[in-house]
Structures are given as C-alpha cells and as structure tokens.
Design a protein around this motif. Structure first.
Motif, PDB file in Angstrom:
ATOM      1  N   ASP A   1     142.977  32.658  69.918  1.00 35.33           N
ATOM      2  CA  ASP A   1     141.640  32.067  70.057  1.00 35.33           C
ATOM      3  C   ASP A   1     141.699  30.588  70.446  1.00 35.33           C
ATOM      4  N   VAL A   2     142.840  30.143  70.958  1.00 39.31           N
ATOM      5  CA  VAL A   2     143.029  28.749  71.354  1.00 39.31           C
ATOM      6  C   VAL A   2     143.095  28.675  72.875  1.00 39.31           C
ATOM      7  N   THR A   3     142.207  27.881  73.480  1.00 42.26           N
ATOM      8  CA  THR A   3     142.219  27.698  74.929  1.00 42.26           C
ATOM      9  C   THR A   3     142.653  26.279  75.246  1.00 42.26           C
TER      10      THR A   3
ATOM     11  N   THR B   1     144.970  30.536  77.518  1.00 45.51           N
ATOM     12  CA  THR B   1     144.457  30.995  76.233  1.00 45.51           C
ATOM     13  C   THR B   1     145.519  31.793  75.489  1.00 45.51           C
TER      14      THR B   1
ATOM     15  N   LYS C   1     148.815  31.444  63.207  1.00 49.55           N
ATOM     16  CA  LYS C   1     148.375  30.662  64.359  1.00 49.55           C
ATOM     17  C   LYS C   1     149.274  31.016  65.546  1.00 49.55           C
TER      18      LYS C   1
ATOM     19  N   ASP D   1     146.265  23.632  65.824  1.00 53.05           N
ATOM     20  CA  ASP D   1     145.925  24.786  66.654  1.00 53.05           C
ATOM     21  C   ASP D   1     147.119  25.680  66.956  1.00 53.05           C
TER      22      ASP D   1
ATOM     23  N   LYS E   1     144.469  20.033  72.125  1.00 54.47           N
ATOM     24  CA  LYS E   1     144.884  20.906  71.039  1.00 54.47           C
ATOM     25  C   LYS E   1     146.011  20.251  70.242  1.00 54.47           C
TER      26      LYS E   1
END
Length: 251
Positions: A8-10, A5, A74, A43, A17
């Motif tokens: 907020d991107v896993t 992670t 990002k 992402d 992604k």
C-alpha cells in the motif's frame, strides 16, 4: 513520471517515503529489531544483509527473509552493500549475484538493491529475474569521500534509468556547503528534466543532513531514518525525521 507501488506504499507521489534499516548481526537481534520497527512510523524496512552473520549461507538468508517480512508487517527492501560502497562485508561479484538469485527465487522481498557499477550482464539478468517475480529494483551508487559534479550526478542517475531500475538512488559525501547545494540542485534538475521514474538522493553526514528532509521540494521520493542503529552517516531517528518532513510539507 511513473510511480512504484509495493503493497500500500506508492513511491513517487505525496511526501517522501520513510525507510528504516535493519542492521542486526544475529537472527535473534533481527527478530527483536523487526518487531520494534514494525511499530515505528516508517513506510519501508531495509534489511542490510551485509550485517548478518549468516549472510554467506544464501539459503538461510532467503529463508529468514520470510521471517523478517512477517515480523515487520511492511514492504521489505533487501540490500547487500558491498565493501567499496560502505558495506560491512566483502563478497565476490559472482557470489553477490548468487545471493540475490537465491533471494529472488526462494526468499521474500518487495524491493531489491543493486549497485550501479556491477557487471552489466549480471545486473541486467538479475533485474529481469526480479521483475519476473514482481520484485522492484532500486539501483544505487554511493560516494563516501566527495560529491561529484552536477553533470556526473545527472549522468549516473540517467544510467540507472537506462539499466531499467525501477528507482534510482544516489548518496554522496559533502565536504563543503556548496557540495550540499550541488546535490540538491542536481536532484531537482534530474526530477524536472530527465526522470521518468522515482529518484532518491541524499548528501550524507551532518553537513548534508538537510537533504534528508527536503525531498518534496527537490523531487527525492524517499529518505532513510534510523531506528536502532544508523546504516549511513547522518541518518536522523525516524520519529524526528517524520515530524520534520510533516512540518516542511508544501501543501
């Protein structure tokens, strides 16, 4: 399997992604490109610093990474791609690691790209330093002329795990449709039988383009799409790529 992670991107759960490269040569180009990419449906942004005209001034690179990070809004992946793996510039091994140490210590990024076949001691030290600073490491390998055997693909991805990379990435060039199937089968086998962390694979060029949209099926956790300029053969414009992946989603 563990996930990775960043903000907020896993990575390693849900749909693959979407990663977009920044390939501007000047600071002005990079700022414009960053502001444009910040509005795109991706992402993660990859800054390919080997394109940057000031890449040999490591302090400028580390300082400018903060400017880019602020502009893209990002997670930021920083990559110096060596010439032997398809990059724009050659950098002696010692300077390659000096650049990365400067970025880790004084710059800003969420992920750092390290090539598999760099010297083991320096790789280990750089990964440890990145982890101390909370930076995740993508370890990678590129074959621009052929597709290795399934056994060799599995071996390289497992070596990346053994070296403590957070994400393992392999890109190969197909010469036949069978080569594409080899990469896809190896990816699914790695994901199902051996992987304990996210993997990213792709078959490059027009022939391998299908591999960029089948990650949910095979277990590849991210894919690269183009914004202004592609950084590798076969990248699909990011808007089209997102639409394709959404159309093909399994659930």
């Amino acid at each position: 399997m563990r996930t990775v992670t960043v903000e907020d991107v896993t990575i390693g759960e849900g749909l693959p992604k979407l990663i977009v490269p920044l390939v501007g040569q000047t600071s002005e180009e990079l700022i414009k490109e960053s502001e444009f990419i910040s509005q795109l449906p991706c992402d993660i942004v990859e800054w390919r610093v080997d394109f940057y005209e000031k890449v040999l001034d490591f302090s400028i690179v580390s300082s400018f990474s903060k400017t880019i990070k602020k502009a893209i809004k990002k997670p930021l992946l920083i990559t110096f791609r060596s010439k032997k793996e398809g990059g724009e510039k050659e950098l002696p091994t010692e300077q390659y690691f000096q650049l990365y140490q400067e970025i880790i210590q004084n710059g800003q990024c969420d992920l750092l790209d390290i090539e598999l076949f760099m010297p083991e001691k320096e790789v280990s030290e750089t990964i440890a330093l990145a982890h101390q600073k909370g930076i995740k490491v993508i370890m990678c390998n590129h074959e621009f002329h052929h597709t290795p055997s399934m056994e060799e693909i599995l071996s390289r991805l497992q070596k990346m795990q053994d070296k403590n990379a957070d994400i393992c990435k392999l890109a190969v060039m197909p010469n036949t449709p069978e080569d594409v199937l080899t990469l896809l089968t190896a990816t699914e086998t790695m994901y199902r039988e051996y992987a304990d962390r996210p993997i990213i694979t792709m078959s490059m060029g027009a022939l391998g383009m299908v591999s960029r949209i089948t990650g949910e099926l095979t277990g590849s956790s991210a894919t690269f799409g183009s914004a202004v300029k592609a950084s590798a053969p076969g990248q699909i414009p990011i808007g089209e790529l997102k639409e394709m992946i959404e159309t093909l989603k399994l659930s």
